[in-house]
Design an enzyme around this catalytic site. Structure first.
Site, PDB file in Angstrom:
ATOM      1  N   GLY B  29      63.896 -28.128 -23.204  1.00  0.00           N
ATOM      2  CA  GLY B  29      63.632 -29.149 -22.211  1.00  0.00           C
ATOM      3  C   GLY B  29      62.612 -30.191 -22.618  1.00  0.00           C
ATOM      4  CG  ASP B 137      56.418 -36.826 -13.881  1.00  0.00           C
ATOM      5  OD1 ASP B 137      55.297 -36.694 -13.352  1.00  0.00           O
ATOM      6  OD2 ASP B 137      56.913 -35.994 -14.654  1.00  0.00           O
TER       7      ASP B 137
END
Lengths: 328, 482
Positions: B29, B137
């Site tokens: 990830g 983010d």
């Protein structure tokens, strides 16, 4: 330039300039300039349709603009040349099309009618999946098109429909995903036209669909299995489902997928498999296979995805299946 | 129809591993470094196991769709995504400078650098917001620097798109990283572009103080305090009033009072910013910091071509390769190239994961035991590529953190000159691989590693003076052996 005194191009000018510039994209000399013009004018067209963020779009200008766009036949030219446009211009074309496609006058959708009368537009849009640079732009327009039943039906019944089966298997993830999203919309948005289509083209459709379920492409396999579950369990497709779950080959395929090494594929297969077992009027060959594998199935299902404890529906369905198989 | 089946046939066989080489250590990830085999362009690769991913496929597809429609120099560029078995490869632009969080390991940034970073970030946000997209983010870990100092917003793992029909209706998903989250997101009251402005303000505080507010508290506690307390402010005499006001503008609890990105671009703090090119100084400072930290480390010695070879690490000079990417014209043999690149990743302890990874909690990057990134070597590349060998004494003297022992190894000078002498069309890369491969096989039992190292060094020097010589040598050798 004095603010407020800038003479804005009229919709007629804009459409005319775009059309002219599209004609110049072919030659290397004029291409750069033509592209600049197109990009600039598309931004203006978008501005008329969407407003500039401060003021709302003017209905009169929008009406004039769409009138010019239909009259000049610039839409087919735009899709035919979309691969030659600049990055942002490609996106603008999608946004312009999608705005026009939503345009409604009374009960009529003039853009949908316009495109329905020109089957080339959707054909070219579909072939956009063969070019990674434009695939997503074309896909976006295509999905907006098939929100209209008339266009969805046209695409479903055209020989081009079958191209989806190769597009969704592309290993370029973004393009294949987009193609699958369109494919799925086409098969789920207008149920009343899909059910007769699936019935009349049953053999051809499911022969190709089985290839997707056996695909070596993980995403294709998983997505097509999930969609199969949705299609079969939809009430409107009841007749198609009965035919599907009457075929022992389909049952064998699902039983194999139930044991696929991917957990997600196992889980999706479960949701198709359950239809075979739950069918109160099982065909003989189906019952035979289930009876022959009774013990194994019960054992396998008993330990199947037990960690999904919070999914009550799944747990209930599984318990039901185990019991139904035991009772055979 | 035929065209369609042909196109699909060729695309269906696309194997990402034939297009890109990747580092073995690419984490789950997170982004790691790889290379486009044909062009040698470094890329960032993220590999997602779709079967293990909790997310629905559709959500991932939606994210990719958003990425592919972004095209801005302020945002890491999307190159493509591929399926191999159940793994999804997402290939993005690689930013050699690392993230601002990485770069802060060598100390917090001076105000003028923060202004410059903020200016570039605001331009990125202006673009995103004009496209009706949110980042959701923004934080130092997601702000990357390219080798020449360009600021790029990265990781759109949680970005959302405001659809045209949803411009008034607000989003309602709980995403982001607690410390940087706007109060309205935490309160789940719906949010819009202004949430990114809040996170930007927190990021500015992070760059100035080294960490975001409440960083010493647990994320849960932070989630509670952010909506509860008065917004954080920038304190201290070393910061200008302009900077303090900028923070104040961004960090207003009522999102409507926060200015838009385009308005903030006219703030006096931003108007005082310098050119993004100056940000190279932050990269240099960091590389020198890392080298000082790991003095005697093979990465540093690789640059000074010393003969200190650790048998386990003997062919580690491969780690310097990424800075000198192969060029298409010079790549005669892809298999050799790929093998070389792979061996590089196996033998080197170089961790690019941290550069792109987005880990949920603060400080996870600041792991002192983490292997250093190839420091000096990229520095030289910077000098060579943009033609600004910014490693002037003035630049170096700037702002080393007090607690860092600051080293300026002599050896640094030499490779810089070498780099400058080399023509852009050098053959170093593939020849280097050849040498590496050949010499690896040459190590026989009982040989002193130094003897082989001597040979290797001779080849290196010869290659520097006459690029392509090694390859000609190998070709000639082949010819004679036939």
């Amino acid at each position: 330039m004095m603010f407020g005194f800038v003479k804005k191009k009229t919709p007629l000018d804009l459409v005319k300039s775009i059309k002219e510039a599209l004609g110049k994209l072919g030659s290397a000399d004029s291409r750069r300039k033509a592209n600049e013009d197109i990009s600039k004018n598309l931004v203006s067209v978008k501005g008329i349709l969407y407003g500039d963020g401060v003021t709302d779009p003017s209905p009169e200008l929008v009406a004039q603009l769409s009138h010019e766009i239909y009259n000049s036949d610039v839409m087919p030219l735009l899709v035919a040349n979309i691969s030659k446009l600049e990055f942002e211009a490609k996106k603008d074309v999608s946004q312009i099309f999608n705005n026009l496609l939503r345009r409604q006058i009374g009960t009529r959708f003039p853009t949908a009618e316009y495109i329905a009368a020109r089957p080339d537009v959707m054909r070219i849009l579909l072939s956009g999946y063969e070019n990674q640079d434009i695939a997503l732009n074309c896909g976006m327009i295509l999905r907006e098109c098939i929100r209209h039943e008339v266009l969805a039906q046209q695409l479903l019944e055209s020989p081009n429909f079958w191209k989806f089966f190769s597009y969704v298997e592309l290993s370029t993830f973004d393009v294949a995903s987009d193609a699958f999203a369109t494919f799925k919309d086409l098969l789920t948005k207008h149920k009343s036209i899909v059910a007769p289509f699936l019935s009349s083209k049953y053999d051809e459709f499911f022969a190709k669909y089985t290839d997707l379920l056996n695909s070596t492409n993980y995403v294709t396999k998983r997505q097509s299995l999930k969609l199969l579950g949705e299609l079969l369990l939809d009430r409107t497709n009841y007749a198609v489902m009965l035919k599907y779950i009457g075929n022992p080959d389909n049952l064998k395929l699902m039983m194999n997928l139930l044991r696929d090494k991917s957990r997600n594929i196992q889980f999706e297969a479960f949701h198709v498999f359950k239809a075979f077992v739950a069918n109160p009027n099982k065909a003989r060959p189906i019952t035979d296979i289930l009876v022959k594998n009774k013990e194994k199935l019960v054992a396998y299902l008993s330990s199947f995805h037990n960690d999904r404890a919070d999914d009550e529906t799944f747990a209930d369905e599984k318990a039901f299946l185990i019991k139904a198989i035991q009772d055979l | 129809m035929r065209a369609a089946s042909q196109a699909s046939k060729s695309s269906r066989t696309i194997d990402p591993e034939l297009i890109y080489t990747k580092q073995e250590r690419i984490g789950k990830g997170s982004f790691g470094q790889g290379f486009h085999i044909e062009s040698g362009t470094p890329v960032a690769i993220k590999i997602i196991d779709l079967d293990a991913a909790e997310d629905e496929l559709e959500d991932i597809q939606q994210e990719i769709n958003i990425l592919s429609q972004l095209n801005s120099e302020y945002i890491t560029k999307y190159y493509g995504s591929y399926i191999k078995k159940a793994k999804l490869w997402i290939v993005m632009e690689y930013c050699a400078g690392g993230s601002c969080l990485d770069l802060m390991q060598s100390g917090v940034f001076e105000e003028v650098y923060i202004a410059t970073i903020m200016k570039e970030l605001l331009k990125g946000l202006e673009y995103l917001h004009s496209e009706n997209k949110l980042h959701r983010d923004i934080k130092a870990a997601n702000v990357l620097l390219s080798s020449n100092g360009r600021v790029k917003i990265a990781d759109f793992g949680v970005s959302g798109q405001l659809s045209q029909t949803m411009t008034i209706k607000k989003m309602n998903t709980f995403v982001g990283t607690p410390y940087w989250m706007a109060p309205e997101i935490i309160e789940q009251a719906g949010y819009d572009k202004k949430a990114d402005i809040w996170s930007l303000g927190i990021t500015a505080l992070e760059l100035a103080n080294g960490q975001p507010p409440y960083a010493d508290l647990s994320p849960m506690k932070a989630l509670f305090l952010i909506p509860e307390n008065a917004p954080p402010r920038l304190d201290g005499p070393k910061f200008s009033s302009g900077f303090k006001d900028f923070i104040k503008q961004c960090l207003q609890k009522n999102p409507e009072n926060r200015p838009h990105a385009s308005q903030l671009l006219r703030h006096k703090f931003i108007l005082a910013a310098k050119s993004w090119k100056d940000l190279v100084e932050l990269i240099l400072r960091h590389e020198q910091y890392l080298c000082g930290l790991d003095e005697g480390d093979s990465l540093c010695s690789a640059v000074d071509f010393s003969l200190q070879l650790d048998p386990d690490d003997a062919w580690d000079f491969g780690t310097v390769r990424p800075a000198v990417p192969p060029r298409p014209a010079n790549v005669p043999n892809v298999p050799v190239l790929a093998r070389g690149a792979q061996s590089m990743s196996q033998s080197s302890g170089f961790d690019t994961m941290g550069r792109h990874s987005v880990r949920p909690l603060v400080g996870s990057h600041l792991n002192p035991s983490a292997p250093p990134t190839t420091p000096l070597y990229r520095q030289y590349n910077v000098g060579g590529m943009v033609g600004v060998p910014t490693s002037s004494p003035a630049a170096r003297a700037q702002a080393p953190p007090q607690n860092v022992s600051y080293q300026q190894p002599q050896a640094q000078q030499e490779p810089v000159q070498l780099q400058q002498q080399r023509t852009p069309n050098q053959h170093y890369f593939d020849s280097g691989v050849l040498v590496d491969v050949v010499l690896r096989d040459l190590v026989r039992e009982g040989d002193a590693p130094e003897s082989v190292a001597l040979l290797r060094r001779a080849f290196q020097e010869a290659e520097y003076r006459s690029p392509g010589l090694t390859r000609s040598f190998v070709e000639l050798l082949n010819k004679h052996s036939k």
